[in-house]
Design a protein around this motif. Sequence first.
Motif, PDB file in Angstrom:
ATOM      1  N   GLN A  24     -43.460  28.936 -64.605  1.00 16.13           N
ATOM      2  CA  GLN A  24     -42.908  28.007 -63.629  1.00 16.13           C
ATOM      3  C   GLN A  24     -41.837  28.674 -62.773  1.00 16.13           C
ATOM      4  O   GLN A  24     -41.733  28.426 -61.573  1.00 16.13           O
ATOM      5  CB  GLN A  24     -42.344  26.778 -64.338  1.00 16.13           C
ATOM      6  CG  GLN A  24     -41.801  25.707 -63.418  1.00 16.13           C
ATOM      7  CD  GLN A  24     -42.873  25.076 -62.544  1.00 16.13           C
ATOM      8  OE1 GLN A  24     -44.074  25.293 -62.756  1.00 16.13           O
ATOM      9  NE2 GLN A  24     -42.461  24.290 -61.565  1.00 16.13           N
ATOM     10  N   PHE A  25     -41.029  29.534 -63.382  1.00 17.14           N
ATOM     11  CA  PHE A  25     -40.037  30.320 -62.636  1.00 17.14           C
ATOM     12  C   PHE A  25     -40.721  31.129 -61.538  1.00 17.14           C
ATOM     13  O   PHE A  25     -40.268  31.162 -60.391  1.00 17.14           O
ATOM     14  CB  PHE A  25     -39.301  31.248 -63.610  1.00 17.14           C
ATOM     15  CG  PHE A  25     -38.383  32.243 -62.952  1.00 17.14           C
ATOM     16  CD1 PHE A  25     -37.068  31.914 -62.678  1.00 17.14           C
ATOM     17  CD2 PHE A  25     -38.835  33.510 -62.618  1.00 17.14           C
ATOM     18  CE1 PHE A  25     -36.210  32.836 -62.071  1.00 17.14           C
ATOM     19  CE2 PHE A  25     -37.999  34.444 -62.016  1.00 17.14           C
ATOM     20  CZ  PHE A  25     -36.680  34.098 -61.741  1.00 17.14           C
ATOM     21  N   SER A  62     -37.450  26.042 -63.261  1.00  9.96           N
ATOM     22  CA  SER A  62     -37.711  25.720 -61.855  1.00  9.96           C
ATOM     23  C   SER A  62     -36.467  25.949 -61.013  1.00  9.96           C
ATOM     24  O   SER A  62     -36.528  26.544 -59.932  1.00  9.96           O
ATOM     25  CB  SER A  62     -38.165  24.259 -61.719  1.00  9.96           C
ATOM     26  OG  SER A  62     -39.412  24.039 -62.323  1.00  9.96           O
ATOM     27  N   ALA A  63     -35.331  25.453 -61.503  1.00  8.63           N
ATOM     28  CA  ALA A  63     -34.074  25.625 -60.771  1.00  8.63           C
ATOM     29  C   ALA A  63     -33.709  27.096 -60.640  1.00  8.63           C
ATOM     30  O   ALA A  63     -33.287  27.560 -59.568  1.00  8.63           O
ATOM     31  CB  ALA A  63     -32.959  24.864 -61.486  1.00  8.63           C
ATOM     32  N   ALA A  64     -33.882  27.844 -61.722  1.00 10.63           N
ATOM     33  CA  ALA A  64     -33.557  29.273 -61.685  1.00 10.63           C
ATOM     34  C   ALA A  64     -34.437  30.016 -60.695  1.00 10.63           C
ATOM     35  O   ALA A  64     -33.981  30.924 -59.988  1.00 10.63           O
ATOM     36  CB  ALA A  64     -33.713  29.871 -63.083  1.00 10.63           C
ATOM     37  N   GLY A  65     -35.716  29.628 -60.614  1.00 12.37           N
ATOM     38  CA  GLY A  65     -36.618  30.284 -59.666  1.00 12.37           C
ATOM     39  C   GLY A  65     -36.198  30.094 -58.234  1.00 12.37           C
ATOM     40  O   GLY A  65     -36.233  31.034 -57.429  1.00 12.37           O
ATOM     41  N   LEU A 110     -24.592  25.272 -57.091  1.00 14.54           N
ATOM     42  CA  LEU A 110     -25.609  24.218 -57.055  1.00 14.54           C
ATOM     43  C   LEU A 110     -26.746  24.559 -58.011  1.00 14.54           C
ATOM     44  O   LEU A 110     -27.196  23.710 -58.795  1.00 14.54           O
ATOM     45  CB  LEU A 110     -26.120  24.049 -55.624  1.00 14.54           C
ATOM     46  CG  LEU A 110     -26.984  22.820 -55.314  1.00 14.54           C
ATOM     47  CD1 LEU A 110     -26.948  22.518 -53.808  1.00 14.54           C
ATOM     48  CD2 LEU A 110     -28.429  22.994 -55.739  1.00 14.54           C
ATOM     49  N   ALA A 111     -27.203  25.810 -57.952  1.00 18.52           N
ATOM     50  CA  ALA A 111     -28.302  26.217 -58.826  1.00 18.52           C
ATOM     51  C   ALA A 111     -27.891  26.171 -60.293  1.00 18.52           C
ATOM     52  O   ALA A 111     -28.674  25.752 -61.156  1.00 18.52           O
ATOM     53  CB  ALA A 111     -28.764  27.626 -58.450  1.00 18.52           C
ATOM     54  N   ILE A 134     -24.801  17.493 -56.370  1.00 15.43           N
ATOM     55  CA  ILE A 134     -26.206  17.487 -55.958  1.00 15.43           C
ATOM     56  C   ILE A 134     -27.069  18.201 -56.997  1.00 15.43           C
ATOM     57  O   ILE A 134     -28.136  17.717 -57.400  1.00 15.43           O
ATOM     58  CB  ILE A 134     -26.359  18.142 -54.570  1.00 15.43           C
ATOM     59  CG1 ILE A 134     -25.755  17.235 -53.491  1.00 15.43           C
ATOM     60  CG2 ILE A 134     -27.831  18.416 -54.250  1.00 15.43           C
ATOM     61  CD1 ILE A 134     -25.620  17.899 -52.135  1.00 15.43           C
ATOM     62  N   GLY A 135     -26.622  19.370 -57.451  1.00 18.24           N
ATOM     63  CA  GLY A 135     -27.376  20.097 -58.460  1.00 18.24           C
ATOM     64  C   GLY A 135     -27.515  19.306 -59.751  1.00 18.24           C
ATOM     65  O   GLY A 135     -28.592  19.237 -60.343  1.00 18.24           O
ATOM     66  N   ALA A 136     -26.399  18.688 -60.184  1.00 17.35           N
ATOM     67  CA  ALA A 136     -26.451  17.891 -61.415  1.00 17.35           C
ATOM     68  C   ALA A 136     -27.383  16.707 -61.247  1.00 17.35           C
ATOM     69  O   ALA A 136     -28.186  16.399 -62.143  1.00 17.35           O
ATOM     70  CB  ALA A 136     -25.038  17.423 -61.784  1.00 17.35           C
TER      71      ALA A 136
END
Length: 471
Positions: free
Chosen positions: A25-26, A150-153, A311-312, A363-365
Amino acid sequence: MSTPASFPPRSLRPGLLLTLLAGAQFLVVLNTSIVNVALPAIGQDLELTPNGLAWIVNAYLIAFGALLPLGGRLTDLLGHRTAFLAGLLVFAVGSLAAGVSSGAGILIGARAVQGIGAALLSPASLAILLAHWAPGPGRGKALGVWGAASAAGGAAGVLLSGVLTSTLGWWAIFAISALLTLPGLIATPLLLARSERKRTARLDVPGALIVTAGLTLLVYGLGAKDTTPLPDFVLPAAGMLLLSALMPIERRAKDPLLPPALLRTRSVATGNLLMLLLGAVWVATFFFLPLYQQKVLGYSPLEAGLTQLPLAAALMAASWAAGRLRGTLLPGLIVLAAGLLWLARLPLDGAFLPDLLGPSVLIGAGLGLAFVPLTALGIERAEPRHAGIAGGLINTSRQVGGALGLAILTTLAAPVAAQATPALATLAYGYRHALVAAALIALLAAAGAGIHLLRGRNRAATSAPDLPGSS
């Protein structure tokens, strides 16, 4: 942990298996953003026009978004391991071709091949996760890790693009993607048993053609404003018309691509509708925030990427936490709306610490707290035989929602911005209205989530297990 008889035995190395699925997924999300900073260098080397550069991005996104339902159905028909390996292999071939391409046509075609691989890889990884982690806290934690990947990607794509392009050249962003497929190609046969192929089921070719053509026209049409001789509404309208013809055909199909019983499942329908709204907010945020940073505040591309790290990080941490907590969906959407409204101030002399850090973390949270339970909501009640198509459908909703939201919000920002002066104020004014609209979309999603939760409490007598983060 013991699992019900309807679930296959878990891998003897569940940690390694989860790392494999999260890594896939990353990789998929990484390649939605890894080309962004490299576009000027690609354009200079290959002598591309702005429209040609847009196709470097769109070829991947359109192939990925349009083929996700087909990829999900093929996952169910071919078997999870087979589809996962095929997705990795196709993705590797596309990445290698992109890295050695010497012309625009080859590069755009290679990006489309990457998108085809991603359309197999993403739903297959979700289906494998569902098959090896039974409903309950274990599955919730696994989904949290998958969401954090997903977020890390997304974050890694921006940073890797800048670093690799400035040190090695733009070809390296595709070479790294090809290299990242190698551990998966080696580990998959070791971690997963050969999956059973459904020999009695057949691919619904008419349904596959209609949904692929409809989504292609819809996603391309929403992003192709002012780039075709046709009025802007024609291609999206044609896509919607094709998609509206799908259900009558699916009801008569022996093995439908989109089983009507799946779409009638309340949690699946609600999860996909809310994911459509979340996708609109997600893509719009990552579109307007860097524009404000670079065009109004004067940040360099690398500075814009680095200042999005909080954010990430918040998105990754919240995704991880959402898999371990209950009741994060509604609070997450409210926190997301609050962060967008705070960010929408967009002062012309804004600074990172007082004006960007706080709303970015909110926003990230909010995105992380909402994304994981919405993914669970869209797939959890699907029958095991429909796990692949359920995974493809929830990803499709996010992709189409992103295209739809971006088309609407950029259209909203342009005429509003034209009413303000001078130039910087014009830009900030337009971005401000787009972010306020995005916050309203998040609140609309929160209202929908609240209605779903109230209905669920009214049916509290049911014995279904809790969804991670959604109760």
